[in-house]
Scaffold this motif. Sequence first.
Motif, mmCIF file in Angstrom:
data_model
loop_
_atom_site.group_PDB
_atom_site.id
_atom_site.type_symbol
_atom_site.label_atom_id
_atom_site.label_comp_id
_atom_site.label_asym_id
_atom_site.label_seq_id
_atom_site.Cartn_x
_atom_site.Cartn_y
_atom_site.Cartn_z
ATOM 1 N N THR A 1 -2.099 -9.479 0.475
ATOM 2 C CA THR A 1 -0.677 -9.310 0.793
ATOM 3 C C THR A 1 0.273 -9.702 -0.346
ATOM 4 O O THR A 1 1.132 -10.560 -0.186
ATOM 5 N N PRO A 2 0.123 -9.048 -1.508
ATOM 6 C CA PRO A 2 1.062 -9.348 -2.591
ATOM 7 C C PRO A 2 2.455 -8.826 -2.235
ATOM 8 O O PRO A 2 2.596 -7.891 -1.434
ATOM 9 N N THR A 3 3.460 -9.424 -2.827
ATOM 10 C CA THR A 3 4.806 -8.896 -2.696
ATOM 11 C C THR A 3 4.895 -7.708 -3.630
ATOM 12 O O THR A 3 4.615 -7.830 -4.825
ATOM 13 N N MET A 4 5.231 -6.565 -3.065
ATOM 14 C CA MET A 4 5.237 -5.370 -3.901
ATOM 15 C C MET A 4 6.240 -4.330 -3.425
ATOM 16 O O MET A 4 6.663 -4.335 -2.275
ATOM 17 N N LEU A 5 6.573 -3.472 -4.361
ATOM 18 C CA LEU A 5 7.402 -2.300 -4.106
ATOM 19 C C LEU A 5 6.620 -1.137 -4.704
ATOM 20 O O LEU A 5 6.102 -1.262 -5.820
ATOM 21 N N PHE A 6 6.477 -0.071 -3.950
ATOM 22 C CA PHE A 6 5.742 1.064 -4.506
ATOM 23 C C PHE A 6 6.374 2.372 -4.077
ATOM 24 O O PHE A 6 7.039 2.459 -3.054
ATOM 25 N N VAL A 7 6.154 3.388 -4.906
ATOM 26 C CA VAL A 7 6.531 4.759 -4.613
ATOM 27 C C VAL A 7 5.227 5.498 -4.375
ATOM 28 O O VAL A 7 4.330 5.481 -5.218
ATOM 29 N N GLU A 8 5.106 6.115 -3.212
ATOM 30 C CA GLU A 8 3.875 6.824 -2.875
ATOM 31 C C GLU A 8 4.193 7.943 -1.901
ATOM 32 O O GLU A 8 5.003 7.777 -0.998
ATOM 33 N N HIS A 9 3.532 9.098 -2.083
ATOM 34 C CA HIS A 9 3.754 10.252 -1.222
ATOM 35 C C HIS A 9 2.747 10.348 -0.084
ATOM 36 O O HIS A 9 2.935 11.153 0.820
ATOM 37 N N ASP A 10 1.703 9.541 -0.139
ATOM 38 C CA ASP A 10 0.675 9.556 0.903
ATOM 39 C C ASP A 10 1.192 8.786 2.118
ATOM 40 O O ASP A 10 1.201 7.549 2.128
ATOM 41 N N ARG A 11 1.640 9.523 3.120
ATOM 42 C CA ARG A 11 2.268 8.908 4.302
ATOM 43 C C ARG A 11 1.339 7.917 4.999
ATOM 44 O O ARG A 11 1.756 6.868 5.446
ATOM 45 N N ARG A 12 0.050 8.247 5.084
ATOM 46 C CA ARG A 12 -0.893 7.353 5.742
ATOM 47 C C ARG A 12 -0.945 6.002 5.038
ATOM 48 O O ARG A 12 -0.921 4.955 5.664
ATOM 49 N N PHE A 13 -1.004 6.015 3.704
ATOM 50 C CA PHE A 13 -1.033 4.780 2.921
ATOM 51 C C PHE A 13 0.254 3.977 3.161
ATOM 52 O O PHE A 13 0.198 2.772 3.404
ATOM 53 N N VAL A 14 1.382 4.652 3.116
ATOM 54 C CA VAL A 14 2.667 3.979 3.321
ATOM 55 C C VAL A 14 2.709 3.323 4.700
ATOM 56 O O VAL A 14 3.076 2.156 4.838
ATOM 57 N N GLU A 15 2.318 4.059 5.727
ATOM 58 C CA GLU A 15 2.357 3.518 7.081
ATOM 59 C C GLU A 15 1.379 2.361 7.269
ATOM 60 O O GLU A 15 1.640 1.449 8.042
ATOM 61 N N HIS A 16 0.284 2.396 6.552
ATOM 62 C CA HIS A 16 -0.742 1.372 6.687
ATOM 63 C C HIS A 16 -0.400 0.106 5.897
ATOM 64 O O HIS A 16 -0.706 -1.005 6.337
ATOM 65 N N ILE A 17 0.254 0.249 4.742
ATOM 66 C CA ILE A 17 0.486 -0.870 3.837
ATOM 67 C C ILE A 17 1.913 -1.428 3.904
ATOM 68 O O ILE A 17 2.104 -2.639 3.895
ATOM 69 N N ALA A 18 2.887 -0.571 3.963
ATOM 70 C CA ALA A 18 4.283 -1.001 3.838
ATOM 71 C C ALA A 18 4.767 -1.749 5.080
ATOM 72 O O ALA A 18 4.431 -1.405 6.207
ATOM 73 N N THR A 19 5.569 -2.773 4.840
ATOM 74 C CA THR A 19 6.221 -3.481 5.938
ATOM 75 C C THR A 19 7.631 -2.934 6.164
ATOM 76 O O THR A 19 8.278 -3.267 7.151
ATOM 77 N N GLY A 20 8.082 -2.109 5.242
ATOM 78 C CA GLY A 20 9.378 -1.440 5.349
ATOM 79 C C GLY A 20 9.391 -0.287 4.366
ATOM 80 O O GLY A 20 8.579 -0.252 3.440
ATOM 81 N N SER A 21 10.284 0.662 4.581
ATOM 82 C CA SER A 21 10.324 1.790 3.659
ATOM 83 C C SER A 21 11.745 2.337 3.545
ATOM 84 O O SER A 21 12.567 2.173 4.432
ATOM 85 N N ILE A 22 11.965 2.988 2.420
ATOM 86 C CA ILE A 22 13.214 3.695 2.142
ATOM 87 C C ILE A 22 12.822 5.125 1.844
ATOM 88 O O ILE A 22 11.971 5.367 0.977
ATOM 89 N N GLN A 23 13.425 6.068 2.531
ATOM 90 C CA GLN A 23 13.131 7.467 2.267
ATOM 91 C C GLN A 23 14.344 8.098 1.606
ATOM 92 O O GLN A 23 15.456 7.992 2.127
ATOM 93 N N LEU A 24 14.113 8.718 0.469
ATOM 94 C CA LEU A 24 15.212 9.347 -0.274
ATOM 95 C C LEU A 24 15.127 10.850 -0.146
ATOM 96 O O LEU A 24 14.113 11.434 0.022
#
Length: 143
Positions: A120-143
């Motif tokens: 659980t590192p503190t991180m910010l990432f840009v990723e297009h794989d929705r499954r990965f985002v939903e599985h890893i991110a605790t919050g998201s910004i969609q542009l």
Amino acid sequence: MLLDVLCGARSPDSGIVHRAGGLRVARAHQTPLWLHGGLADRLREDDLDARLFRQILGVMGMEGDVFDRPIETFSEGERRKAELARSFVSPVDLLIWDEPLNHLDIPSREQIETVLLEYTPTMLFVEHDRRFVEHIATGSIQL
């Protein structure tokens, strides 16, 4: 461009970005930083822990002669794994990853998810794989 601004590599075109003093950031670039030479040389130049780096690469399924081959002979997936491992072994407060899953096979993606969920590192990432985002991110910004 936004990641460059957040990392302090570029000034914003408008507005103000405030960063905490002493914040240590490691970035995994979309195009890996290490493209030539040997991993041992790159680790020594950047003063990174080679043992930990090897362990992280091993978790991502990259073992064997990887330290004996020039980076120029690596596949795109191997370069991506080395880039992610480079950022992981850096002593930092924040990881910033730009499209970390590019060129990675399914088992490698799953191994990275496992590592991120465990540590659980503190991180910010840009990723297009929705499954990965939903599985890893605790919050998201969609542009």
